[in-house]
Each structure stands twice: as C-alpha cells, then as structure tokens.
Design a protein around this motif. Structure first.
Motif, PDB file in Angstrom:
ATOM      1  N   THR A 119       0.805  -1.238  -0.003  1.00  0.00           N
ATOM      2  CA  THR A 119       0.058  -0.047  -0.019  1.00  0.00           C
ATOM      3  C   THR A 119       0.774   1.154  -0.034  1.00  0.00           C
ATOM      4  N   ASN A 120       2.194   1.138  -0.087  1.00  0.00           N
ATOM      5  CA  ASN A 120       3.238   2.315  -0.189  1.00  0.00           C
ATOM      6  C   ASN A 120       2.989   3.040   1.298  1.00  0.00           C
ATOM      7  N   ASN A 121       2.619   2.317   2.192  1.00  0.00           N
ATOM      8  CA  ASN A 121       2.462   2.974   3.768  1.00  0.00           C
ATOM      9  C   ASN A 121       3.830   2.923   4.061  1.00  0.00           C
ATOM     10  N   GLN A 122       4.989   4.044   4.188  1.00  0.00           N
ATOM     11  CA  GLN A 122       6.195   3.738   4.733  1.00  0.00           C
ATOM     12  C   GLN A 122       6.036   3.621   6.175  1.00  0.00           C
ATOM     13  N   ASP A 123       5.139   4.434   6.843  1.00  0.00           N
ATOM     14  CA  ASP A 123       5.256   4.392   8.375  1.00  0.00           C
ATOM     15  C   ASP A 123       4.774   3.063   8.923  1.00  0.00           C
ATOM     16  N   LEU A 124       3.885   2.331   8.384  1.00  0.00           N
ATOM     17  CA  LEU A 124       3.490   0.917   8.556  1.00  0.00           C
ATOM     18  C   LEU A 124       4.569   0.156   8.640  1.00  0.00           C
ATOM     19  N   GLN A 125       5.098   0.127   7.396  1.00  0.00           N
ATOM     20  CA  GLN A 125       6.376  -0.634   7.086  1.00  0.00           C
ATOM     21  C   GLN A 125       7.388  -0.549   8.031  1.00  0.00           C
ATOM     22  N   THR A 126       7.846   0.801   8.458  1.00  0.00           N
ATOM     23  CA  THR A 126       9.168   0.948   9.357  1.00  0.00           C
ATOM     24  C   THR A 126       8.816   0.586  10.542  1.00  0.00           C
ATOM     25  N   ARG A 127       7.770   0.973  11.036  1.00  0.00           N
ATOM     26  CA  ARG A 127       7.172   0.478  12.598  1.00  0.00           C
ATOM     27  C   ARG A 127       7.122  -0.845  12.713  1.00  0.00           C
ATOM     28  N   ALA A 128       6.753  -1.803  11.794  1.00  0.00           N
ATOM     29  CA  ALA A 128       6.530  -3.107  11.990  1.00  0.00           C
ATOM     30  C   ALA A 128       7.994  -3.751  11.822  1.00  0.00           C
ATOM     31  N   GLU A 129       8.928  -3.176  10.940  1.00  0.00           N
ATOM     32  CA  GLU A 129      10.202  -3.588  10.724  1.00  0.00           C
ATOM     33  C   GLU A 129      11.010  -3.609  12.239  1.00  0.00           C
ATOM     34  N   GLU A 130      10.648  -2.277  12.662  1.00  0.00           N
ATOM     35  CA  GLU A 130      11.574  -1.926  13.663  1.00  0.00           C
ATOM     36  C   GLU A 130      11.063  -2.798  14.916  1.00  0.00           C
ATOM     37  N   LEU A 131       9.507  -2.936  15.089  1.00  0.00           N
ATOM     38  CA  LEU A 131       9.188  -3.889  16.240  1.00  0.00           C
ATOM     39  C   LEU A 131       9.553  -5.376  16.075  1.00  0.00           C
ATOM     40  N   SER A 132       9.783  -5.644  14.734  1.00  0.00           N
ATOM     41  CA  SER A 132      10.204  -6.938  14.548  1.00  0.00           C
ATOM     42  C   SER A 132      11.636  -7.298  15.026  1.00  0.00           C
ATOM     43  N   LYS A 133      12.449  -6.434  14.727  1.00  0.00           N
ATOM     44  CA  LYS A 133      13.700  -6.380  15.379  1.00  0.00           C
ATOM     45  C   LYS A 133      13.882  -6.359  16.770  1.00  0.00           C
ATOM     46  N   LEU A 134      13.020  -5.558  17.517  1.00  0.00           N
ATOM     47  CA  LEU A 134      12.920  -5.514  18.922  1.00  0.00           C
ATOM     48  C   LEU A 134      12.440  -7.157  19.306  1.00  0.00           C
ATOM     49  N   PHE A 135      11.640  -7.710  18.679  1.00  0.00           N
ATOM     50  CA  PHE A 135      11.273  -9.101  19.006  1.00  0.00           C
ATOM     51  C   PHE A 135      12.591 -10.138  18.855  1.00  0.00           C
ATOM     52  N   GLU A 136      13.178  -9.831  17.690  1.00  0.00           N
ATOM     53  CA  GLU A 136      14.400 -10.641  17.624  1.00  0.00           C
ATOM     54  C   GLU A 136      15.471 -10.401  18.606  1.00  0.00           C
ATOM     55  N   ILE A 137      15.601  -9.302  19.237  1.00  0.00           N
ATOM     56  CA  ILE A 137      16.608  -9.094  20.004  1.00  0.00           C
ATOM     57  C   ILE A 137      16.274  -9.292  21.746  1.00  0.00           C
ATOM     58  N   ASN A 138      15.022  -8.853  21.901  1.00  0.00           N
ATOM     59  CA  ASN A 138      14.430  -9.096  23.432  1.00  0.00           C
ATOM     60  C   ASN A 138      13.419  -9.889  23.681  1.00  0.00           C
ATOM     61  N   TRP A 139      12.654 -10.336  22.934  1.00  0.00           N
ATOM     62  CA  TRP A 139      11.943 -11.373  23.308  1.00  0.00           C
ATOM     63  C   TRP A 139      12.089 -12.578  23.962  1.00  0.00           C
ATOM     64  N   THR A 140      13.258 -13.224  23.563  1.00  0.00           N
ATOM     65  CA  THR A 140      13.996 -14.505  24.375  1.00  0.00           C
ATOM     66  C   THR A 140      14.033 -14.144  25.766  1.00  0.00           C
ATOM     67  N   ASP A 141      14.718 -13.049  25.865  1.00  0.00           N
ATOM     68  CA  ASP A 141      15.115 -12.648  27.437  1.00  0.00           C
ATOM     69  C   ASP A 141      13.889 -12.081  28.161  1.00  0.00           C
ATOM     70  N   ASP A 142      13.081 -11.514  27.615  1.00  0.00           N
ATOM     71  CA  ASP A 142      11.919 -11.010  28.354  1.00  0.00           C
ATOM     72  C   ASP A 142      10.504 -12.031  28.597  1.00  0.00           C
ATOM     73  N   VAL A 143      10.529 -12.730  27.571  1.00  0.00           N
ATOM     74  CA  VAL A 143       9.538 -13.983  27.715  1.00  0.00           C
ATOM     75  C   VAL A 143       9.804 -15.452  27.650  1.00  0.00           C
ATOM     76  N   SER A 144      10.574 -15.528  26.395  1.00  0.00           N
ATOM     77  CA  SER A 144      10.734 -17.112  26.078  1.00  0.00           C
ATOM     78  C   SER A 144      11.583 -17.806  27.187  1.00  0.00           C
ATOM     79  N   SER A 145      12.824 -17.337  27.593  1.00  0.00           N
ATOM     80  CA  SER A 145      13.897 -18.001  28.492  1.00  0.00           C
ATOM     81  C   SER A 145      12.965 -18.459  29.671  1.00  0.00           C
ATOM     82  N   ASN A 146      11.987 -17.560  30.571  1.00  0.00           N
ATOM     83  CA  ASN A 146      11.261 -18.191  31.517  1.00  0.00           C
ATOM     84  C   ASN A 146      10.158 -19.097  31.126  1.00  0.00           C
ATOM     85  N   ALA A 147       9.757 -18.993  29.922  1.00  0.00           N
ATOM     86  CA  ALA A 147       8.630 -19.987  29.393  1.00  0.00           C
ATOM     87  C   ALA A 147       9.236 -21.435  29.392  1.00  0.00           C
ATOM     88  N   LEU A 148      10.546 -21.227  28.542  1.00  0.00           N
ATOM     89  CA  LEU A 148      11.057 -22.522  28.353  1.00  0.00           C
ATOM     90  C   LEU A 148      11.536 -23.352  29.730  1.00  0.00           C
TER      91      LEU A 148
END
Length: 237
Positions: free
Chosen positions: A118-147
C-alpha cells in the motif's frame, strides 16, 4: 469458532484475519489442522482482549498496537495471558507465551507486506523496527522463563524412584566382574576377532556403569532433603 467474545474480536480484526487466511492457505486442505488454526486465532484474540483492557485501548486493532515503543506493553500482555508469576518467574501456561511470540512475529510480517503493497512507509517502518525488537529482546523478556517453566514441569513429571541399594550393588558387582573378564581378554594372546568383541563389550559395560552412577546421584540437594530414605543396613545412606 464458537461465538464468544474472543471469536468476535478475531473476526473484527483485519490483521488477525489475514493471519488466519495464511494459515488456511497453508494448512486448510488438511481437516486435522482446522482445530490448530482455530486455537492459534483464539490465542492472538486473547492477547488482543488483554491489550484492549487498558483505558483508551478499547477500540484499537492489533495493527494499532504494533509500534516499537509498545514492545514492553505487548510483552506484559503476553505474560498476563500466559499467567506469568513475577515472584517465581514462571508461567501457568508457558507454551501459550511461546506460541503468542511466534504468532506476533508472523503478524508483523503481514504488516510489513501490507506497508509495502500500500506504499505505507510508516506502517512498514514501525513493523520492521518492532520485529527487530522481538528478535533482540523477546527471548530474554518472555521465552527464556517460558522454556524454563516447561523444562521444570517435564522434570517433575518424570521423577524416577531411587533404586534399592541391594539392586544397585548386585548390578554394579556384575558389571565390574564382566569388565574385568573382557579387560583380561584384551591383555591375553587372543585373536583379533576376540579382542574386537571384548573391546565392544567393555565399552558397553563402561557406559552401563556410568549410567548406574548417574541414576543414583541425579538429584538436587533440595530433592534429596525431601526424599531422603534409609534402610536397616545403611547402604542407601
């Protein structure tokens, strides 16, 4: 899905519907997978319900929550849904926390694609940045204790009874006798074939001895304190 509050939230959210459409495209041909698809949609629907429970969020869609600065809020909602206990750092439903994390990352890919299409640069950018946060922090914040919660639950469900001391003694004496026999064969003027067989048997016996020791001592100090046993001859002590 049964008609309830969760299913209504799922059916009214475009991102969740797009996620469901992808699941159906990939697995919908297999009727055995239909229940799994329903469960995955309900899981993210429960997350959306929790995120909407905060004041001012009642009408927000999943896409409206997908901002980098909302990452902590999203992780907290995931913990709420999965029954996280901050005192013990354990989950009531650890598998749910893991599943939601995977689903959210797939939803972010859907939003990235939507932004590109849809050529929505704002949506693309914030989704990409949030995706990077998931890759970096999700394991420490959520997954490690769940496992860890899953691992501890598995250990507790598979606790082994301690073998009787006399049984261990009989087994150990037999293995040591067999080990000496085959060790002597290796030192004697036996044929190469006999030595190969002796070596093979000796290696098996060594593994058995190690396993016997491991099964006898595989317990923590806390487990020992709770399960300490004794017998008349004191061998177990």
């Amino acid at each position: 899905m049964r008609n309830d509050e969760i299913s209504r939230k799922v059916k009214s959210d475009n991102t969740i519907l797009a996620f469901g459409e992808k699941l159906c495209t990939k697995r919908g041909h297999d009727e055995k997978q239909h229940n799994c698809i329903r469960q995955k949609l309900r899981e993210v629907g429960r997350l959306l319900k929790d995120m909407r429970s905060c004041p001012g969020n009642v009408e927000k869609s999943l896409e409206n929550f997908m901002y980098p600065d909302a990452f902590k809020f999203i992780t907290q909602s995931c913990k709420n849904v999965a029954g996280f206990d901050g005192n013990t750092n354990t989950y009531a439903t650890p598998s749910l926390a893991l599943k939601i994390g995977t689903t959210l990352q797939k939803c972010l890919k859907i939003l990235i694609l939507k932004g590109i299409e849809t050529n929505n640069q704002d949506l693309q950018t914030r989704a990409e940045e949030l995706s990077k946060l998931f890759e970096i922090n999700w394991t420490d914040d959520v997954s490690s204790n769940a496992l860890r919660t899953l691992h501890e639950a598995k250990q507790n469900s598979q606790k082994e009874l301690l073998p009787l001391a006399n049984d261990v003694k009989v087994m150990s004496e037999y293995l040591r006798h067999e080990a000496e026999t085959h060790a002597n064969t290796l030192q004697e003027s036996a044929s190469d074939c006999e030595k190969r067989q002796a070596w093979h048997k000796l290696s098996e016996i060594c593994l058995c001895l190690i396993e016997t020791i491991r099964r006898c001592v595989k317990m923590t100090v806390e487990e020992y304190s709770k399960n300490k046993l004794t017998n008349d001859d004191g061998e177990l002590d």
